[in-house]
Design an enzyme around this catalytic site. Structure first.
Site, PDB file in Angstrom:
ATOM      1  N   LYS A 191       8.044  -4.809  14.892  1.00 15.35           N
ATOM      2  CA  LYS A 191       8.498  -3.540  14.302  1.00 15.35           C
ATOM      3  C   LYS A 191       9.518  -2.855  15.223  1.00 15.35           C
ATOM      4  CE  LYS A 191       7.383  -1.676  11.011  1.00 15.35           C
ATOM      5  NZ  LYS A 191       7.910  -1.750   9.618  1.00 15.35           N
TER       6      LYS A 191
ATOM      7  N   TYR B 254       2.828  -7.710  16.237  1.00 11.69           N
ATOM      8  CA  TYR B 254       3.228  -6.822  15.128  1.00 11.69           C
ATOM      9  C   TYR B 254       4.084  -5.667  15.657  1.00 11.69           C
ATOM     10  CZ  TYR B 254       2.909  -2.789  12.011  1.00 11.69           C
ATOM     11  OH  TYR B 254       3.215  -1.673  11.251  1.00 11.69           O
TER      12      TYR B 254
ATOM     13  N   THR C 145       6.676   2.601  12.672  1.00 15.40           N
ATOM     14  CA  THR C 145       5.272   2.897  12.997  1.00 15.40           C
ATOM     15  C   THR C 145       5.127   3.528  14.382  1.00 15.40           C
ATOM     16  OG1 THR C 145       3.154   1.810  13.489  1.00 15.40           O
ATOM     17  CG2 THR C 145       5.105   0.473  13.790  1.00 15.40           C
ATOM     18  N   ASP C 146       4.014   4.249  14.568  1.00 17.24           N
ATOM     19  CA  ASP C 146       3.732   4.819  15.899  1.00 17.24           C
ATOM     20  C   ASP C 146       3.407   3.724  16.928  1.00 17.24           C
ATOM     21  OD1 ASP C 146       1.158   4.097  15.069  1.00 17.24           O
ATOM     22  OD2 ASP C 146       0.302   6.112  15.243  1.00 17.24           O
ATOM     23  N   GLU C 147       3.143   2.496  16.442  1.00 21.88           N
ATOM     24  CA  GLU C 147       2.774   1.427  17.381  1.00 21.88           C
ATOM     25  C   GLU C 147       3.926   1.027  18.302  1.00 21.88           C
ATOM     26  OE1 GLU C 147       0.256  -1.680  16.225  1.00 21.88           O
ATOM     27  OE2 GLU C 147      -0.859  -0.460  14.811  1.00 21.88           O
TER      28      GLU C 147
ATOM     29  N   PHE D 260       0.818  -1.227   0.000  1.00 26.82           N
ATOM     30  CA  PHE D 260       0.000   0.000   0.000  1.00 26.82           C
ATOM     31  C   PHE D 260       0.855   1.282   0.000  1.00 26.82           C
ATOM     32  CE2 PHE D 260      -2.218   2.768   3.359  1.00 26.82           C
ATOM     33  CZ  PHE D 260      -2.884   3.547   2.421  1.00 26.82           C
TER      34      PHE D 260
HETATM   35  P1  NAD Z   1       1.324  -3.720   3.194  1.00 29.38           P
HETATM   36  O1  NAD Z   1       1.008  -4.919   4.000  1.00 29.38           O
HETATM   37  O2  NAD Z   1       0.276  -3.125   2.320  1.00 29.38           O
HETATM   38  O3  NAD Z   1       2.570  -4.038   2.238  1.00 29.38           O
HETATM   39  C1  NAD Z   1       3.690  -4.747   2.669  1.00 29.38           C
HETATM   40  C2  NAD Z   1       4.498  -5.127   1.427  1.00 29.38           C
HETATM   41  O4  NAD Z   1       5.685  -5.804   1.865  1.00 29.38           O
HETATM   42  C3  NAD Z   1       3.766  -6.081   0.479  1.00 29.38           C
HETATM   43  O5  NAD Z   1       3.948  -5.658  -0.850  1.00 29.38           O
HETATM   44  C4  NAD Z   1       4.443  -7.416   0.725  1.00 29.38           C
HETATM   45  O6  NAD Z   1       4.437  -8.273  -0.398  1.00 29.38           O
HETATM   46  C5  NAD Z   1       5.851  -6.973   1.077  1.00 29.38           C
HETATM   47  N1  NAD Z   1       6.579  -7.959   1.883  1.00 29.38           N
HETATM   48  C6  NAD Z   1       6.142  -8.605   3.001  1.00 29.38           C
HETATM   49  N2  NAD Z   1       7.094  -9.444   3.458  1.00 29.38           N
HETATM   50  C7  NAD Z   1       8.157  -9.298   2.645  1.00 29.38           C
HETATM   51  C8  NAD Z   1       9.452  -9.877   2.605  1.00 29.38           C
HETATM   52  N3  NAD Z   1       9.834 -10.796   3.524  1.00 29.38           N
HETATM   53  N4  NAD Z   1      10.303  -9.491   1.650  1.00 29.38           N
HETATM   54  C9  NAD Z   1       9.933  -8.605   0.688  1.00 29.38           C
HETATM   55  N5  NAD Z   1       8.718  -8.022   0.666  1.00 29.38           N
HETATM   56  C10 NAD Z   1       7.838  -8.369   1.627  1.00 29.38           C
HETATM   57  O7  NAD Z   1       1.899  -2.669   4.213  1.00 29.38           O
HETATM   58  P2  NAD Z   1       1.744  -1.074   4.270  1.00 29.38           P
HETATM   59  O8  NAD Z   1       0.517  -0.743   4.993  1.00 29.38           O
HETATM   60  O9  NAD Z   1       1.997  -0.504   2.941  1.00 29.38           O
HETATM   61  O10 NAD Z   1       2.971  -0.733   5.235  1.00 29.38           O
HETATM   62  C11 NAD Z   1       4.265  -0.490   4.697  1.00 29.38           C
HETATM   63  C12 NAD Z   1       5.213  -0.193   5.827  1.00 29.38           C
HETATM   64  O11 NAD Z   1       4.756   0.936   6.559  1.00 29.38           O
HETATM   65  C13 NAD Z   1       5.342  -1.324   6.840  1.00 29.38           C
HETATM   66  O12 NAD Z   1       6.676  -1.394   7.248  1.00 29.38           O
HETATM   67  C14 NAD Z   1       4.458  -0.889   7.995  1.00 29.38           C
HETATM   68  O13 NAD Z   1       4.903  -1.427   9.211  1.00 29.38           O
HETATM   69  C15 NAD Z   1       4.622   0.613   7.938  1.00 29.38           C
HETATM   70  N6  NAD Z   1       3.498   1.424   8.440  1.00 29.38           N
HETATM   71  C16 NAD Z   1       2.226   1.185   7.985  1.00 29.38           C
HETATM   72  C17 NAD Z   1       1.183   2.008   8.422  1.00 29.38           C
HETATM   73  C18 NAD Z   1      -0.240   1.801   7.974  1.00 29.38           C
HETATM   74  O14 NAD Z   1      -1.143   2.392   8.565  1.00 29.38           O
HETATM   75  N7  NAD Z   1      -0.509   1.002   6.939  1.00 29.38           N
HETATM   76  C19 NAD Z   1       1.448   3.056   9.316  1.00 29.38           C
HETATM   77  C20 NAD Z   1       2.775   3.245   9.764  1.00 29.38           C
HETATM   78  C21 NAD Z   1       3.783   2.428   9.306  1.00 29.38           C
HETATM   79  O1  DAU Z   2      -0.648   3.074  13.752  1.00 28.31           O
HETATM   80  C1  DAU Z   2       0.037   2.605  12.626  1.00 28.31           C
HETATM   81  C2  DAU Z   2      -0.446   1.226  12.308  1.00 28.31           C
HETATM   82  O2  DAU Z   2      -1.773   1.368  11.824  1.00 28.31           O
HETATM   83  C3  DAU Z   2       0.416   0.490  11.298  1.00 28.31           C
HETATM   84  O3  DAU Z   2       1.703   0.307  11.834  1.00 28.31           O
HETATM   85  C4  DAU Z   2      -0.214  -0.847  10.928  1.00 28.31           C
HETATM   86  O4  DAU Z   2       0.544  -1.469   9.889  1.00 28.31           O
HETATM   87  C5  DAU Z   2      -1.621  -0.607  10.445  1.00 28.31           C
HETATM   88  O5  DAU Z   2      -2.256  -1.836  10.174  1.00 28.31           O
HETATM   89  C6  DAU Z   2      -2.434   0.187  11.471  1.00 28.31           C
HETATM   90  O6  DAU Z   2      -2.694  -0.617  12.655  1.00 28.31           O
HETATM   91  P1  DAU Z   2      -4.129  -0.597  13.377  1.00 28.31           P
HETATM   92  O7  DAU Z   2      -4.285  -1.839  14.129  1.00 28.31           O
HETATM   93  O8  DAU Z   2      -4.336   0.690  14.089  1.00 28.31           O
HETATM   94  O9  DAU Z   2      -5.061  -0.570  12.052  1.00 28.31           O
HETATM   95  P2  DAU Z   2      -6.408  -1.332  11.675  1.00 28.31           P
HETATM   96  O10 DAU Z   2      -6.881  -0.752  10.389  1.00 28.31           O
HETATM   97  O11 DAU Z   2      -6.262  -2.808  11.749  1.00 28.31           O
HETATM   98  O12 DAU Z   2      -7.397  -0.891  12.829  1.00 28.31           O
HETATM   99  C7  DAU Z   2      -7.671   0.482  13.071  1.00 28.31           C
HETATM  100  C8  DAU Z   2      -8.585   0.543  14.277  1.00 28.31           C
HETATM  101  O13 DAU Z   2      -9.857  -0.019  13.911  1.00 28.31           O
HETATM  102  C9  DAU Z   2      -8.095  -0.261  15.464  1.00 28.31           C
HETATM  103  O14 DAU Z   2      -8.417   0.422  16.675  1.00 28.31           O
HETATM  104  C10 DAU Z   2      -8.876  -1.557  15.374  1.00 28.31           C
HETATM  105  C11 DAU Z   2     -10.203  -1.126  14.754  1.00 28.31           C
HETATM  106  N1  DAU Z   2     -10.856  -2.150  13.915  1.00 28.31           N
HETATM  107  C12 DAU Z   2     -10.138  -2.675  12.888  1.00 28.31           C
HETATM  108  C13 DAU Z   2     -10.671  -3.671  12.106  1.00 28.31           C
HETATM  109  C14 DAU Z   2      -9.889  -4.275  10.957  1.00 28.31           C
HETATM  110  C15 DAU Z   2     -12.149  -2.561  14.175  1.00 28.31           C
HETATM  111  O15 DAU Z   2     -12.812  -2.046  15.102  1.00 28.31           O
HETATM  112  N2  DAU Z   2     -12.685  -3.545  13.408  1.00 28.31           N
HETATM  113  C16 DAU Z   2     -12.001  -4.147  12.393  1.00 28.31           C
HETATM  114  O16 DAU Z   2     -12.532  -5.049  11.731  1.00 28.31           O
END
Ligand code: NAD
Ligand code: DAU
Length: 342
Positions: free
Chosen positions: A154, A150, A126-128, A12
């Protein structure tokens, strides 16, 4: 910087970053390296697939030989690591892949990058890692208190980045993003999951009371933030990429329903996520000093996002089959059944 390896670039945020870099820096070669797990998707990269300064390599960041070969073949001088297992609920069901990629994979990428003589290593975190924030805002020097497998994986990967900076003098920077949303997000995460389910009039399983707080950041702002830190961040430093848009989950859900003109009766309060963090919140003051400016507030971002899923069913309908349905069943069947009983 000339030859940049973007790992996890078919996911993503990684794909938004690849699109941004390919279009903004025609003089750079952008090499996307991705294992293509369930979350990796070549459709996310269609916009850039014919560009001259873009290449794709399929590989695992934990595969030492393949990483070594790719770094040499493309004369990589810079690495930006997005690759991760990223979904908290999946990490609760089975943490194994999270240790493999988010800890071991990061170590191998660092180690091979150092041996190869990579200049800058930008790691996306991540902020997590800060854990549950009862009140106030996390700053970069705060301690790590990760709560899910997770978040812990991280934190582990990020600490290895720090160690390579301190011990070996590697040029590293780290970004800590908040909850990101926008087009091309795998429909397991709250916003794309609820949007696509609501389009089909399916129940929306909201965990617990829905009063958990997340800080929402639009994906293109996240991608631009990583670019700013990559180019201007100080070696050894971490930077919060905060949306500074805190919202209760229940309010986000109601907003999606109102944009779609769907009834609030679709919301089902289901048993909570185990170890669920109540609130994340950070300040972005440090990265603002590097010149990062967000272009999207939550109202603009959520409208654009929901509209994109309405107009791009070709992208998400084919994902919601096979493995996705298996995960759905495992994660939600019992939860939704107990919601019906209450
Ligand atoms: P995502 O799950 O959409 O994408 C992850 C990508 O990494 C995929 O394309 C997957 O194929 C690839 N991947 C997984 N394992 C791999 C491996 N071993 N080698 C090579 N490629 C691999 O994730 P995202 O939401 O785009 O998140 C991207 C990064 O940002 C992550 O590091 C995540 O921790 C961080 N992040 C995400 C969020 C969020 O809200 N989505 C917020 C803060 C930080
Ligand atoms: O804060 C950054 C993180 O945000 C990233 O590091 C992670 O990769 C990303 O997945 C995200 O984590 P969250 O757990 O916060 O995201 P998620 O979309 O899974 O959930 C957002 C909030 O919504 C959380 O409080 C859980 C709630 N939720 C989520 C799902 C999927 C529900 O209530 N129902 C659901 O079905």
């Amino acid at each position: 910087m000339k030859n940049i390896l973007v790992t996890g670039g078919a996911g993503f945020i990684g794909s938004a970053f690849v699109r941004h870099m390919v279009n903004t820096y025609p003089d750079y070669n952008i090499i996307c390296y991705d294992k293509l797990t369930y979350a990796g998707n070549m459709d996310n990269l269609l916009d850039v697939s014919d560009e001259e300064n873009y290449r794709f390599e399929r590989g695992d960041i934990a595969d030492r030989a393949k990483v070594q070969q790719t770094l040499a073949e493309h004369q990589i001088d810079t690495i930006v690591n997005f690759a991760a297992e990223s979904h908290v609920d999946r990490s609760i069901l089975d943490p194994d892949a999270f240790i493999h990629t988010d800890v071991v994979g990061v170590y191998i990428l660092l180690d091979e990058g150092r041996k190869h003589g990579v200049g800058r290593f930008c790691h996306v975190s991540t902020d997590e890692v800060y854990g549950d924030i009862e009140d106030g805002l996390s700053v970069e020097d705060d301690r790590f208190l990760p709560n899910s497998p997770y978040a812990a994986s991280k934190a582990g990967g990020e600490l290895m980045v720090r160690a390579y900076n301190v011990t070996y003098g590697m040029d590293t920077v780290v970004t800590r993003g908040s909850n990101t949303y926008g087009p091309y997000q795998y429909p397991e995460k709250l916003i794309p999951f609820f949007t696509t389910e609501a389009i089909d009039d399916k129940p929306l399983p909201l965990y617990g009371d829905g009063k958990q707080v997340r800080d929402w950041l639009y994906v293109d702002d996240h991608a631009r933030g990583v670019d700013v830190v990559l180019h201007k961040g100080e070696s050894g430093e971490a930077y919060n990429l905060a949306g500074e848009n805190q919202r209760f989950n229940i309010d986000v859900t109601k907003r999606i329903l109102s944009i779609l003109d769907k009834p609030e009766s679709l919301v089902k309060h289901v048993p909570d996520r185990e170890g669920h963090d109540r609130r994340y919140a950070m300040t972005a003051e440090k990265v603002r000093d590097l010149g990062w400016v967000r272009e999207y507030d939550f109202d603009k971002g959520i409208e654009a996002t929901v509209k994109w899923y309405m107009e791009n069913e070709w992208w998400w309908r084919k994902i919601k089959t096979g493995e996705y349905l298996e995960f759905y069943k495992q994660q939600y069947s019992e939860r939704l059944a107990s919601a019906d009983e209450s």
